[in-house]
Design an enzyme around this catalytic site. Structure first.
Site, PDB file in Angstrom:
ATOM      1  N   ASP A  62       5.157  -2.610   1.242  1.00 32.14           N
ATOM      2  CA  ASP A  62       5.273  -2.483   2.695  1.00 32.14           C
ATOM      3  C   ASP A  62       6.149  -3.624   3.200  1.00 32.14           C
ATOM      4  O   ASP A  62       5.887  -4.791   2.880  1.00 32.14           O
ATOM      5  CB  ASP A  62       3.902  -2.556   3.365  1.00 32.14           C
ATOM      6  CG  ASP A  62       3.058  -1.312   3.106  1.00 32.14           C
ATOM      7  OD1 ASP A  62       3.533  -0.420   2.379  1.00 32.14           O
ATOM      8  OD2 ASP A  62       1.926  -1.241   3.622  1.00 32.14           O
ATOM      9  N   ASP A  65      -2.571  10.918   8.092  1.00 37.49           N
ATOM     10  CA  ASP A  65      -3.431   9.751   8.282  1.00 37.49           C
ATOM     11  C   ASP A  65      -4.710  10.218   8.965  1.00 37.49           C
ATOM     12  O   ASP A  65      -4.666  10.787  10.064  1.00 37.49           O
ATOM     13  CB  ASP A  65      -2.710   8.702   9.126  1.00 37.49           C
ATOM     14  CG  ASP A  65      -1.428   8.224   8.442  1.00 37.49           C
ATOM     15  OD1 ASP A  65      -1.421   8.148   7.200  1.00 37.49           O
ATOM     16  OD2 ASP A  65      -0.446   7.929   9.146  1.00 37.49           O
TER      17      ASP A  65
END
Length: 238
Positions: free
Chosen positions: A8, A129
């Site tokens: 990330d 998500d």
């Protein structure tokens, strides 16, 4: 089961968040390319990259890094963060192997379907998500009011086979994956590929995902916090 290490990126640094909250970011490296080279050296096939700055701003910010990883490793890249249009997708596909699309599949189905038509469904991963089996969008801040089941039904109806499913209450928390959720998805949709994401904390978590025939799993914080070694990851994938 494929093991996919995660990188990330925030402000050109490798970080991890807790439950997607930017204020919880912890820096693990100032040189993400070196980390990617390490994963390549261990023989991993895929790398999961998220442009956190891009997901926040809606503008992809790490094309230069993607280009370097593509040219200096053998890794295949699945990438998400900041993809808001067909133009974004067309730019990215020169640098990555699969594009991860989340909110756009909810907020602009017309543009999402254009991307599928132009890029090809095999190069797209739909990121779902989830919080209490509801789909969250816009960096996990908005409840779309769609159920997980409804959204998977829609995406699969337009050709999507690959899904990255993240239990956001577990992401970055090292509390273990939501095995019940993934088991249900795999049993109910045997023709789809589910990539588990969120909560991986140790070797046993990965063995449990392998037992339910998970297609793949993304591992991030557990690597950087040294909860599991790259050697162990390779053994499980092998």
């Amino acid at each position: 089961m494929k093991i996919i290490p995660a990188i990330d990126i925030l402000d050109n640094k490798l970080v991890r968040l807790e439950k997607g909250k930017f204020q919880s970011s912890k820096i693990y490296s100032d040189n993400p390319l070196d980390i990617a080279k390490t994963f390549d050296g261990f023989g991993f096939e895929w790398l999961h990259i998220v442009d956190l700055s891009g997901s926040k701003s809606g503008k992809i910010s790490i094309i230069d890094l993607l280009d370097k990883i593509k040219n200096h490793t053998r890794l295949k890249i699945q990438f998400g963060g900041g993809i808001r249009s067909l133009e974004d997708a067309k730019q990215l596909i020169n640098y990555v192997d699969r594009i991860i699309i989340g909110s756009l599949s909810v907020t602009d189905k017309n543009e999402f379907e254009k991307i599928i038509s132009e890029i090809g469904e095999q190069k797209i991963i739909c990121a779902v998500d989830v919080k209490d089996e509801k789909v969250m969008i816009k960096g996990w801040t908005v409840d779309s009011e769609l159920t997980l089941q409804n959204h998977i039904d829609y995406c699969s109806s337009v050709g999507i086979k690959n899904f990255l499913v993240t239990d956001i209450q577990r992401d970055g928390m090292l509390t273990g994956p939501n095995i019940i959720l993934y088991s249900k998805l795999i049993i109910n949709h045997p023709s789809l590929n589910f990539i588990a994401s969120g909560g991986i904390s140790n070797y046993d978590d990965l063995i449990n995902l392998k037992k339910i025939n998970s297609y793949a799993v993304v591992v991030g914080k557990a690597i950087y916090e040294k909860k599991i070694s790259l050697k162990e990851l390779k053994e499980i994938a092998g």
